[in-house]
Write a protein that holds these residues in place. Structure first.
Motif, mmCIF file in Angstrom:
data_model
loop_
_atom_site.group_PDB
_atom_site.id
_atom_site.type_symbol
_atom_site.label_atom_id
_atom_site.label_comp_id
_atom_site.label_asym_id
_atom_site.label_seq_id
_atom_site.Cartn_x
_atom_site.Cartn_y
_atom_site.Cartn_z
ATOM 1 N N LEU A 704 25.496 45.507 35.758
ATOM 2 C CA LEU A 704 25.986 45.084 34.451
ATOM 3 C C LEU A 704 25.173 43.889 33.973
ATOM 4 N N GLU A 705 25.000 43.805 32.679
ATOM 5 C CA GLU A 705 24.323 42.651 32.104
ATOM 6 C C GLU A 705 25.307 41.501 32.075
ATOM 7 N N ASN A 706 24.919 40.379 32.677
ATOM 8 C CA ASN A 706 25.809 39.220 32.811
ATOM 9 C C ASN A 706 27.157 39.640 33.426
ATOM 10 N N PRO A 707 27.139 40.172 34.662
ATOM 11 C CA PRO A 707 28.395 40.678 35.253
ATOM 12 C C PRO A 707 29.398 39.548 35.478
ATOM 13 N N SER A 708 30.650 39.822 35.214
ATOM 14 C CA SER A 708 31.722 38.854 35.473
ATOM 15 C C SER A 708 33.036 39.600 35.525
ATOM 16 N N ILE A 709 34.021 38.956 36.126
ATOM 17 C CA ILE A 709 35.350 39.552 36.222
ATOM 18 C C ILE A 709 36.375 38.435 36.131
ATOM 19 N N LEU A 710 37.556 38.764 35.614
ATOM 20 C CA LEU A 710 38.607 37.768 35.412
ATOM 21 C C LEU A 710 39.615 37.876 36.548
ATOM 22 N N LEU A 711 39.768 36.796 37.303
ATOM 23 C CA LEU A 711 40.765 36.750 38.370
ATOM 24 C C LEU A 711 42.035 36.094 37.858
ATOM 25 N N SER A 729 40.397 27.676 44.535
ATOM 26 C CA SER A 729 39.442 27.163 45.520
ATOM 27 C C SER A 729 38.144 26.717 44.860
ATOM 28 N N THR A 730 37.952 27.110 43.596
ATOM 29 C CA THR A 730 36.776 26.651 42.844
ATOM 30 C C THR A 730 37.014 25.288 42.206
ATOM 31 N N GLY A 731 38.270 24.804 42.315
ATOM 32 C CA GLY A 731 38.613 23.543 41.677
ATOM 33 C C GLY A 731 39.247 23.710 40.313
ATOM 34 N N GLU A 732 39.236 24.920 39.759
ATOM 35 C CA GLU A 732 39.819 25.159 38.437
ATOM 36 C C GLU A 732 41.334 25.175 38.516
ATOM 37 N N ILE A 733 41.998 24.860 37.397
ATOM 38 C CA ILE A 733 43.463 24.714 37.379
ATOM 39 C C ILE A 733 44.093 25.582 36.304
ATOM 40 N N THR A 734 43.432 26.641 35.910
ATOM 41 C CA THR A 734 43.940 27.552 34.885
ATOM 42 C C THR A 734 44.581 28.770 35.538
ATOM 43 N N PRO A 735 45.443 29.511 34.803
ATOM 44 C CA PRO A 735 46.069 30.707 35.384
ATOM 45 C C PRO A 735 45.057 31.771 35.768
ATOM 46 N N THR A 736 43.917 31.829 35.041
ATOM 47 C CA THR A 736 42.886 32.795 35.356
ATOM 48 C C THR A 736 41.535 32.095 35.416
ATOM 49 N N ILE A 737 40.593 32.690 36.144
ATOM 50 C CA ILE A 737 39.226 32.174 36.166
ATOM 51 C C ILE A 737 38.263 33.354 36.078
ATOM 52 N N SER A 738 37.068 33.092 35.542
ATOM 53 C CA SER A 738 36.038 34.113 35.445
ATOM 54 C C SER A 738 34.979 33.834 36.509
ATOM 55 N N ILE A 739 34.624 34.875 37.269
ATOM 56 C CA ILE A 739 33.623 34.704 38.336
ATOM 57 C C ILE A 739 32.552 35.785 38.185
ATOM 58 N N ASN A 740 31.364 35.535 38.726
ATOM 59 C CA ASN A 740 30.274 36.502 38.660
ATOM 60 C C ASN A 740 29.586 36.699 40.009
ATOM 61 N N LYS A 758 50.398 31.022 48.120
ATOM 62 C CA LYS A 758 48.958 31.189 48.036
ATOM 63 C C LYS A 758 48.593 32.651 47.834
ATOM 64 N N ARG A 759 47.560 32.848 47.010
ATOM 65 C CA ARG A 759 47.038 34.186 46.746
ATOM 66 C C ARG A 759 45.549 34.177 47.052
ATOM 67 N N LYS A 760 45.087 35.275 47.644
ATOM 68 C CA LYS A 760 43.662 35.422 47.937
ATOM 69 C C LYS A 760 43.116 36.635 47.192
ATOM 70 N N CYS A 761 41.981 36.440 46.518
ATOM 71 C CA CYS A 761 41.274 37.520 45.850
ATOM 72 C C CYS A 761 39.946 37.720 46.578
ATOM 73 N N ILE A 762 39.756 38.900 47.117
ATOM 74 C CA ILE A 762 38.512 39.218 47.813
ATOM 75 C C ILE A 762 37.655 40.041 46.856
ATOM 76 N N VAL A 763 36.575 39.446 46.364
ATOM 77 C CA VAL A 763 35.697 40.084 45.386
ATOM 78 C C VAL A 763 34.496 40.657 46.129
ATOM 79 N N THR A 764 34.285 41.953 45.964
ATOM 80 C CA THR A 764 33.191 42.650 46.636
ATOM 81 C C THR A 764 32.260 43.243 45.596
ATOM 82 N N LEU A 765 30.947 43.038 45.743
ATOM 83 C CA LEU A 765 29.947 43.603 44.836
ATOM 84 C C LEU A 765 29.719 45.065 45.212
#
Length: 929
Positions: A704-711, A729-740, A758-765
């Motif tokens: 994808l061009e500029n791949p990202s996903i909303l957690l 764990s990224t330091g952000e304090i919002t309900p959702t975060i965008s990662i690439n 605590k919630r864990k999101c395992i992001v796999t390419l």
């Protein structure tokens, strides 16, 4: 305070008991059968109410007067009536030793009935329809107080069917059975307590019964032999006995087979049982030095002679099909032999079935058993001289007439080490003259006592004063009928008088339990005074009385005031009798019961977070500190928490340290140096933790061009996202975060109560398919291709054919039976992350062609040839003599069946194709006109 050291006065306060020791004088067994040994010879009794195949037990008082008897299920009093609460004990009348009765040491009114259930396999399988009196209840005990029901005795309802664990509670199979059918008892090495012994699988379990009652934690000894539960019920059957001198234990296992499978002809498997002898340490409760005496047999009854010189065993012999008892043997072993195993002697073989063996107070051994064809079964057999060798023991089958009663397989067991062999003592306080006496009914010629301090006596019941407190090994040597008996040893303790508080102790209780908070009356837990009265020593026992005279007259320590006591007047004085277990030493202290005005303590609720099951973990020590700060309580006030107001008022069942609970009220008892300071309560509240999806696997697609996903934070509840705070764990304090980038991302979600989850999101390419090659196998009988791709299990595959049709998607990388032509492979990512395509050709040579000018099949050419792919391919056509007729190009129509403008005859022709990828193939085809 009165110190107990005046010997003459002491002797006035003690009642000298009668030492007849006839607790085993009366037996009830079988079907309404009984025997009375009080006269010295057995007399048949016909008033018994038992109807039992095996298990039974009876107890009398020391003078031989019947107290009660049972089959392990129903308890009959001395009038042969069922005790009011005497139904429903958890023994079974078809359990080998369904019950045994043990007196509570130093208490003439309390007895314990230990019961053993019949461990049926039907109750342990997965079919509830075949259950018989389920479940298997194992070993339990019930208490009988002989003072209840106007002195006839009754089972104490609060002490009925108390379970004892004789199995591994973590083993699901052992839990189904719990215990074998074996139980026996022996006197403890301290001369006061008792051991109750049972065996299960490969362990002896030994429970101590002391003046404190039944210790539910057994001494466990692992045996070298194992009796598998796979062979129950047969493996559970057989007697367990302790020797009269308390030094031996013998076990008869009727069977030791691993399963209940039948033999080749559907017959029961017999001759797998054994008899094993052990040493027993009456001080520790442990067995040792096992000797296998009998193997490959079917034993049932076992018994020691009164002097522990001989051991007797009964064993059955079956016919070939294992269904019918042909005969039984009475076997004797000489325990004084250097080789006990080789001393085996068969005393008698008869058609009687092998029933129980039981030693009586006349020192004879009685045998149960009957002819299977005898329906009266009103005779019992006897070994008249059990100490003699072999047949000299004078075994008489069917010697005694039971009149209207009938014998089955069982006889009542007793503590033979107490009733037949031992001696006892009383007055064991330093400074007293200790009284020694013998617990047997035999006619004794002479005795020698060795008191263990260098002095001896030949008196029958001597008194001896020790010069120092401590432990002494006392030895009794008896001469009976001109024969010197084996010495009996026992270690006794001479105790010092308890050292106690010299001044009156004021027990202070808050006046909270009536409508008059200042009347000085309340309910007191007297045991709260035990520790200060005993100066912190916890092995003393304390009883409370209205007067010193009451305390001194209660020589058996069984008539004291209840521990939970309401004073009748303000500042009432009671007297505490402080003594040691198994000791006649005591001291008397004074206690004053004072009721304070209550200070009400009402702190804030204590909130903690749900740990996942509706409960929370409450740190009560933390709450105590918070309360003292919140309410500014005096420094000398100590707080105690309880789950009920009554417990708080009485200071019992304190809750300590970490307490896991649902939301509820806890109750406070506050004490200072003077006693009760106040009472109160507070709420412990379980705050809900955020309900979230704690784990999620998420795919990030490659390409994808500029791949990202909303957690997201995974909140499942209907609460608003604004009701929570977030920390990723990224330091952000919002309900959702965008990662690439792929990786693990965690978020802590906290609600307004401060409870977090605590919630864990395992992001796999997920990668696009990378097709390395398409391996073509064509110009064969069945064409097929193999797809060479990285990580083949991550994709699915489809082929789009030249004619517009296609295969369904498949997970396999092999496609078979493909038509010739130019086709396209589509490889698609299983995660939905896109496709990769690649073209390929399948070459297919037609078998014939018909160049007749009808525009159908007028030219012969290879299918799958494509000028873009095979632009340099060359096709050669030959006649059957090898003459080159035509050279074709991939872009041409093919051969029209002519050579130099002339029509070639209808026959077979040959071709050779050379492809630019190096492949070469040959074949033939037909020209048809």
């Amino acid at each position: 305070m009165k110190y107990y050291y005046h010997l003459l006065l002491i002797l006035l306060f003690f009642t000298i008991p009668s030492f007849g020791q006839k607790e085993a004088a009366i037996w009830y067994f079988g079907n309404n059968a009984g025997l009375d040994f009080n006269s010295g010879s057995p007399v048949a009794l016909t008033n018994g109410k038992l109807v039992t195949k095996e298990g039974c037990t009876t107890i009398s008082d020391k003078n031989g007067n019947l107290l009660f008897y049972t089959d392990g299920s129903i308890v009959f009093n001395k009038n042969h009536q069922v005790m009011p609460n005497g139904y429903g004990l958890m023994g079974h009348n078809s359990s080998t030793q369904s019950a045994i009765i043990i007196p509570k040491p130093n208490n003439p009114y309390i007895y314990y009935i230990f019961t053993v259930d019949q461990p049926l396999p039907a109750n342990a399988d997965d079919n509830p329809l075949n259950d018989m009196d389920a479940p298997n209840n194992g070993l339990n005990y019930s208490q009988v107080d002989i003072r209840l029901d106007n002195g006839l005795g009754d089972v104490v309802i609060t002490e009925k069917n108390i379970p004892l664990v004789t199995y591994n509670p973590n083993d699901s199979e052992e839990i189904k059975y719990k215990c074998s059918e074996k139980i026996t008892a022996v006197q403890h090495g301290d001369g006061v307590s008792f051991w109750v012994i049972t065996h299960f699988i490969n362990n002896f379990y030994t429970f101590k019964i002391s003046t404190q009652g039944v210790n539910k934690i057994p001494v466990k000894t692992t045996t070298a032999f194992t009796i598998p539960i796979g062979g129950y019920l047969a493996n559970a059957i057989g007697y367990l006995k302790a020797s009269p001198n308390g030094k031996k234990v013998v076990i008869a296992n009727n069977s030791s087979r691993r399963t209940n499978e039948k033999g080749p002809k559907g017959n029961p498997i017999r001759d797998t049982g054994n008899v094993i002898l052990f040493d027993f340490d009456s001080s520790t409760g442990k067995t040792s030095n096992e000797i296998s005496l009998l193997n490959n047999s079917n034993p049932y009854g076992v018994e020691f002679s009164a002097k522990t010189k001989k051991l007797y065993v009964t064993a059955n012999k079956f016919n070939a099909d294992g269904e019918t008892i042909l005969e039984s043997s009475l076997i004797q072993y000489d325990l004084k032999s250097a080789n006990i195993l080789s001393s085996k002697t068969i005393v008698n073989t008869s058609p009687l079935i092998s029933g129980a063996l039981q030693l009586a107070i006349d020192e004879k051994i009685y045998r149960a058993g009957y002819l299977t064809t005898d329906f009266k079964r009103n005779k019992i057999s006897v070994i008249n001289n059990p100490e003699l060798d072999g047949t000299s023991c004078n075994y008489i089958p069917n010697a005694i007439d039971l009149k209207t009663g009938s014998i089955e397989q069982g006889l009542p067991p007793f503590i033979t080490s107490l009733f037949l062999y031992t001696f006892s003592h009383e007055f064991n306080c330093f400074g007293q003259a200790t009284h020694f006496f013998i617990n047997s009914v035999e006619t004794i010629d002479s005795v020698v006592w060795d008191f263990g301090d260098g002095t001896i006596s030949t008196e029958r019941e001597p008194y001896h004063t020790y010069l120092n407190p401590g432990d002494y090994k006392v030895t009794l040597t008896k001469t009976v009928n001109g024969e010197n008996r084996e010495p009996v040893e026992k270690t006794i303790t001479i105790f010092e008088t308890p050292n106690i508080l010299a001044t009156p102790y004021k027990l202070i209780q808050c006046d909270t339990q009536d409508t008059f908070p200042t009347d000085g009356l309340s309910i007191f837990n007297l045991s709260l005074a035990n520790e200060p009265l005993c100066l912190g020593k916890k092995d003393y026992e304390v009883n409370y009385y209205h007067s010193i005279a009451e305390a001194e007259n209660d020589t058996e320590n069984i008539q004291s005031l209840p521990v939970i006591y309401q004073n009748s007047i303000p500042d009432e004085t009671l007297y505490a009798k402080v003594f040691q277990a198994n000791s006649s030493c005591y001291n008397i202290a004074t206690i004053i019961l004072h009721a304070n005005k209550n200070n009400t303590i009402l702190p804030e609720p204590f909130n903690k977070c749900d740990i996942g099951d509706g409960t929370a973990s409450f740190d009560l020590e933390q709450k105590k500190t918070l309360i003292k700060t919140e309410l500014s309580l005096p420094a000398d006030v100590n707080l105690f928490f309880y789950s009920s107001k009554n417990d708080a008022d009485l200071g019992k069942n304190e809750l300590k340290e970490t307490y896991i609970s649902t939301s509820k009220s806890l109750f406070i008892r506050a004490e200072n140096t003077e006693g009760c300071y106040g009472t109160g309560n507070f709420e412990i509240i379980v705050e809900p933790s955020p309900i979230i999806n704690i784990l999620e696997n998420i795919i990030l697609c490659e390409g994808l061009e500029n791949p990202s996903i909303l957690l997201n934070s995974g909140i499942i509840s209907t609460d608003k996202t604004s009701d929570f705070t977030y920390l990723w764990s990224t330091g952000e304090i919002t309900p959702t975060i965008s990662i690439n980038k792929e990786g693990e991302y965690e978020v802590t979600v906290t609600n307004r109560s401060g409870c977090a989850a605590k919630r864990k999101c395992i992001v796999t390419l997920s990668y696009l398919p990378k097709i390395n090659n398409i391996i073509v196998h064509d110009l064969e009988q069945t064409n097929h291709v193999i797809i060479d791709v990285n990580n083949p299990n991550d994709y699915k595959y489809l082929i789009h054919f030249q004619n517009g049709t296609e295969t369904p998607f498949q997970s396999s990388t092999i496609f078979e039976n493909l038509p010739g032509g130019f086709h396209e492979l589509i490889a698609e990512n299983n995660d939905g992350c896109g496709q990769t395509t690649k073209s390929f050709a399948i070459l297919n040579a037609p078998k014939y062609f018909t160049p007749n000018g009808d525009t159908y099949n007028d030219y012969w050419n290879l299918k799958g040839i494509n000028s873009n792919i095979y632009e340099k391919a060359i096709i050669y056509i030959f006649d059957r003599y090898g003459k080159l007729l035509k050279q074709l190009s991939p872009s041409g129509l093919g051969w029209d069946g002519t050579y130099t403008g002339k029509l070639m005859p209808a026959e077979d022709y040959w071709f050779t194709i050379k492809l630019e990828d190096g492949r070469e193939a040959k074949g033939h085809f037909s020209l048809k006109r």
